[in-house]
Design an enzyme around this catalytic site. Structure first.
Site: not given
Ligand code: IDP
Ligand code: MG
Length: 140
Positions: A9, A49, A57, A85, A91, A102, A112, A115, A126
């Site tokens: 990212k 996304y 968010f 993962r 996350t 992370r 973070n 992805h 994807e």
């Molecule tokens: P993941 O990347 O671990 O699969 P997801 O829940 O799919 O997590 O969320 C996608 C992306 O959205 C996260 O990696 C993060 O960058 C962002 N994100 C998720 N939850 C939050 C939040 O509560 N605040 C801000 N950004 C968030």
């Molecule tokens: Mg995800």
């Protein structure tokens, strides 16, 4: 062998961590079978996304993903989706296990570093979002 998609990212690129993260992925046994650096537009990031469109968010996520270039990786390994993962961690880096990418490099739940596809089916979707079938031909 299974394939999965990773995106380094904008925070990873901005903090000059591309080499460190790729090195970690390679040492975990992931084969890089596709790699490109791209600048996502708001439309492209929003589409990628789209599953999070209704989440609070979403706008922040799209904004973040378009801050600067990203590196898109097609990775291959046995059980690649689950394995990746595991290597990247939760996350939210505050909740990620010690030693995960992370935990080591990310600053917040939003910013973070990386992805990773969350299921084999989403990995296929994807991967095809960024790579053509021609680009991911097996090299054996
Ligand atoms: P993941 O990347 O671990 O699969 P997801 O829940 O799919 O997590 O969320 C996608 C992306 O959205 C996260 O990696 C993060 O960058 C962002 N994100 C998720 N939850 C939050 C939040 O509560 N605040 C801000 N950004 C968030
Ligand atoms: Mg995800």
């Amino acid at each position: 062998m299974q394939q999965t998609l990773a995106i380094l990212k904008p925070d990873c690129v901005q903090n000059k961590l591309i080499g460190k993260v790729i090195s970690r992925l390679q040492s975990e046994g992931f084969e890089i079978i596709g790699m490109k650096m791209v600048k996502l537009t708001k439309d492209t990031a929003g589409e990628f996304y789209a599953v999070h469109k209704e989440r609070p968010f979403y706008a922040e996520l799209v904004e973040f993903m378009t801050e600067s270039r990203v590196v898109v990786l097609a990775l291959e390994k046995d059980n690649a989706v689950e394995e990746l993962r595991k290597v990247i961690g939760a996350t939210d880096p505050a909740e990620a296990e010690e030693g995960t990418v992370r935990k080591m490099f990310a600053e917040s739940k939003g910013r973070n570093i990386i992805h990773a596809s969350d299921s084999p089916e989403n990995a296929r979707i994807e991967l095809s979002f960024f790579f053509s079938a021609k680009e991911l031909i097996e090299n054996r």
